[in-house]
Motif scaffolding. Structure first.
Motif, short mmCIF file in Angstrom:
data_model
loop_
_atom_site.label_atom_id
_atom_site.label_comp_id
_atom_site.label_asym_id
_atom_site.label_seq_id
_atom_site.Cartn_x
_atom_site.Cartn_y
_atom_site.Cartn_z
N ASP A 64 0.86 -1.20 0.00
CA ASP A 64 0.00 0.00 0.00
C ASP A 64 0.90 1.25 0.00
OD1 ASP A 64 -2.20 1.69 0.22
OD2 ASP A 64 -2.41 1.41 2.39
N TYR A 67 2.37 2.44 3.38
CA TYR A 67 1.49 2.37 4.55
C TYR A 67 1.51 0.97 5.17
CZ TYR A 67 0.03 7.15 4.19
OH TYR A 67 0.04 8.52 4.20
N HIS A 107 -1.51 -0.53 12.09
CA HIS A 107 -1.08 -1.81 11.54
C HIS A 107 0.39 -1.70 11.14
CE1 HIS A 107 -3.23 0.74 8.57
NE2 HIS A 107 -2.09 0.63 7.92
N PHE A 147 -9.08 -3.15 1.78
CA PHE A 147 -8.37 -3.50 0.55
C PHE A 147 -8.36 -5.00 0.28
CE2 PHE A 147 -5.50 0.29 1.85
CZ PHE A 147 -6.43 1.19 1.38
N ARG A 202 1.75 13.08 11.40
CA ARG A 202 0.38 12.90 10.93
C ARG A 202 0.10 11.43 11.23
NH1 ARG A 202 -1.75 8.99 7.16
NH2 ARG A 202 -3.65 9.83 6.29
N ASP A 204 -1.81 8.12 10.94
CA ASP A 204 -2.66 7.35 10.04
C ASP A 204 -3.79 6.63 10.80
OD1 ASP A 204 -2.78 6.35 7.22
OD2 ASP A 204 -2.62 4.41 8.22
N GLU A 258 -5.48 11.27 11.56
CA GLU A 258 -6.48 10.99 10.52
C GLU A 258 -7.60 10.22 11.22
OE1 GLU A 258 -6.86 8.76 6.20
OE2 GLU A 258 -5.91 7.79 7.91
N HIS A 333 -3.42 12.26 -0.76
CA HIS A 333 -3.06 11.08 -1.56
C HIS A 333 -4.17 10.04 -1.64
CE1 HIS A 333 -2.49 10.09 2.58
NE2 HIS A 333 -2.36 8.82 2.28
N ASP A 334 -5.24 10.22 -0.88
CA ASP A 334 -6.34 9.25 -0.90
C ASP A 334 -7.57 9.74 -1.67
OD1 ASP A 334 -5.04 7.37 0.71
OD2 ASP A 334 -5.70 8.36 2.55
N ARG A 420 -7.70 6.85 -6.11
CA ARG A 420 -6.60 7.56 -5.43
C ARG A 420 -5.46 7.87 -6.39
NH1 ARG A 420 -5.54 4.49 0.20
NH2 ARG A 420 -4.64 2.89 -1.11
C1 GLC Z 1 -4.85 5.92 5.53
C2 GLC Z 1 -3.88 6.37 4.47
C3 GLC Z 1 -4.08 5.53 3.25
C4 GLC Z 1 -3.78 4.11 3.60
C5 GLC Z 1 -4.62 3.64 4.80
C6 GLC Z 1 -4.06 2.39 5.37
O1 GLC Z 1 -6.16 6.15 5.19
O2 GLC Z 1 -4.03 7.73 4.22
O3 GLC Z 1 -3.29 5.95 2.17
O4 GLC Z 1 -4.05 3.28 2.52
O5 GLC Z 1 -4.62 4.58 5.83
O6 GLC Z 1 -2.83 2.64 5.99
#
Ligand code: GLC
Length: 564
Positions: A64, A67, A107, A147, A202, A204, A258, A333-334, A420
């Protein structure tokens, strides 16, 4: 009533988010790198930016795009080395720029040593670093994964005859925050980066770190809401307070979480200064505005309404009017490019709408976050073929649609607006074949409109360019603390063409007018009284009208007036 103002660098600063994979390749492998960011520091400084938020640069197998972290204390090989990172940080400090890193600790990667150990045996010391469900208890209660092709957040692992939880891809197992050792590992790694001199994180999907670990069955009426099954669990605020006490409080740093699923009713739990948790967080209310209910990646059938857009921002401003602090962003980025989503990227309206949206972010209360390329008005790429997409989210949802015999054509239509990857195409530096991003084929195709003026080099020397308007508007924010700290009042509340508001601090008053319309709009402001409106900035010609409280706006025009 206005709250007392506590000045902070992270309230006054303007943030520039860099997706390093797509920013600048210097090694010649088609992938952006840290040396690329270093190369462009002077450019970033020239924009008037104060803070860079760097998407993950840690060691990762890139399921990812970073991430999924396999080593929190090392740099991804494709991006460079720790020496490169140190050079970047030093270069930023020299220029007075702050660095905010991404902290991805809901994670890890399944290739992280912790998980490699954890899956070995049920009595491994790392077993309890992750959420395991022993198979003898039966199939675990349904949990949905972002995902996963089957949308199943539980993956069966033969080695120990148990399932592990992954709210994101199978390669992103969820860490078990209930285990104090996990929390200590996280605090230690945060300390590691703070000791190096980074200025914040930031965080996640931070609202996911605490969940109901009894994993109750989803109710029959379940319609996809995150709380309480995935996020905002009972211990969330204990963990954030502990994190603050253990690490954050020891440094002068900025934090922004986030927080999918968190609405205005819970906002202050995170950012009320007296609670000592975070400084800011990103809510998802705006990102959901043009989406189907409960479907973050599915475009709604009906177009979004400006009155709803205003309602969201006004409601969030009210939350932070007395306590806490907000964050402002239109893309990242999302989510797709802001000019394509909230403005209008047709040739006729692109310039005005891109600069109008910049004016919006830079004249609202709350820290503005810009995403690389937004300063030059980069647009959605709208790939037509699935083979052009690289994002696991698009690819796996495509596979699901394929398996379920879904309509693949309409799937791609949706992705043209929602994927994205729209926001991840390489930075457009010039008109050369790979837009000055790389000398070789980039990992994701460049948007061909870099040849038509959407690039830095072409806009640099042009007075009326999106880029130079951005610089000017940044300066306007810096010169007018009222735009940072002043109170906000919505005007023309039910108007579907123009977003109007005032910003007031002591005896200074500003009026902001933003047209979201493809037509000329004439509006009369009656909610506030003023003698004269003196222009501070506009992205188009000004047409004086007969009355002093009447304004004629060109399509997507933005104006800021000082009121006297
Ligand atoms: C957050 C990130 C995203 C990522 C997801 C899992 O939403 O901004 O890009 O895929 O977390 O880590």
């Amino acid at each position: 009533m206005q709250k007392e103002i506590t000045r902070q660098w992270w309230k006054e600063g303007i943030v520039y988010q860099i997706y390093p994979r797509s920013f600048q390749d210097t090694s010649g492998n088609g992938i952006g790198d840290i040396q690329g960011v270093i190369k462009r520091l002077d450019y970033i400084k020239s924009l008037g930016i104060d803070i860079i938020w760097l998407n993950p640069v840690y060691e990762s197998p890139n399921d990812d795009n970073g991430y999924d972290i396999s080593d929190y204390r090392n740099i991804m090989k494709e991006f460079g080395t720790m020496a490169d990172f140190d050079e970047l940080l030093a270069g930023m400090k020299e220029r007075g720029l702050k660095l905010v890193m991404d902290l991805v600790v809901n994670h890890s990667s399944d290739e992280h040593e912790w998980f490699q150990e954890s899956r070995k045996s049920r009595d491994n010391p790392y077993r309890d670093y992750y959420h395991w469900w022993p198979a003898e208890k039966g199939t675990p209660p349904e949990r949905w994964s972002f995902f996963d092709v089957e949308s199943n957040a539980w993956k069966y692992d033969e080695i120990t005859d148990a399932y592990y939880l992954h709210c994101f891809s199978v390669k992103q197992p969820d860490l078990k925050w209930e285990n104090p050792k996990v929390r200590q590992e996280v605090y230690d790694l945060m300390q590691f980066w703070f000791e190096k001199g980074v200025d914040g994180f930031r965080m996640d999907v931070i609202s996911f770190i605490s969940k109901d670990t009894d994993f109750p069955e989803l109710p029959e009426s379940y319609n996809g809401e995150f709380i309480p099954f995935y996020s905002n669990g009972p211990k969330l605020h204990d963990y954030l307070q502990e994190m603050n006490q253990s690490v954050l409080s020891q440094y002068d740093v900025m934090t922004v979480g986030e927080a999918p699923g968190i609405g205005i009713d819970r906002a202050l739990d995170f950012v009320d200064e007296e609670r000592n948790e975070l400084n800011m967080f990103f809510h998802f209310d705006l990102m959901e505005l043009d989406r189907e209910e409960g479907e973050l990646f599915l475009m709604a059938k009906e177009p979004w309404k400006l009155t709803e857009f205003k309602k969201i921002h006004s409601a969030w401003d009210t939350v932070f009017a007395k306590k806490g602090w907000g964050s402002m962003f239109l893309n990242n980025h999302d989510f797709p490019r802001s000019v394509s989503r909230w403005g209008n990227d047709s040739k006729t309206h692109w310039y005005n709408s891109a600069t109008m949206l910049q004016t919006f972010l830079l004249s609202m209360r709350g820290t503005p976050f810009f995403y690389y390329g937004e300063e030059i008005g980069m647009t959605n790429v709208r790939f037509k073929n699935i083979t052009d997409y690289q994002d696991i989210n698009t690819i796996n949802r495509y596979k699901t649609a394929e398996q379920n015999g879904g309509d693949l054509e309409s799937f791609i239509e949706n992705e043209k607006d929602a994927s994205r990857d729209n926001a991840r195409t390489p930075m457009q530096w010039d008109t050369t074949d790979n837009a000055g991003f790389s000398l070789t084929k980039p990992w994701l195709k460049v948007n061909s409109n870099h040849k038509e003026g959407i690039n830095v080099a072409s806009q640099e020397g042009k007075k009326n360019s999106v880029l130079n308007y951005f610089r000017q508007m940044v300066q306007v924010r810096k010169d007018h603390p009222t735009l940072v700290y002043g109170s906000y009042q919505l005007l023309l509340q039910s108007d579907e063409e123009v977003y109007a508001y005032s910003r007031v601090l002591e005896d200074e008053r500003y009026l902001v007018l933003l047209s979201f319309s493809t037509k000329k709009a004439i509006k009369t402001i009656t909610e506030i009284v003023f003698e004269k409106a003196e222009l501070v900035i506009s992205n188009d010609e000004i047409y004086p009208t007969k009355q002093n409280n009447q304004f004629e706006l060109m399509p997507y025009q933005a104006c800021i007036y000082k009121l006297v």
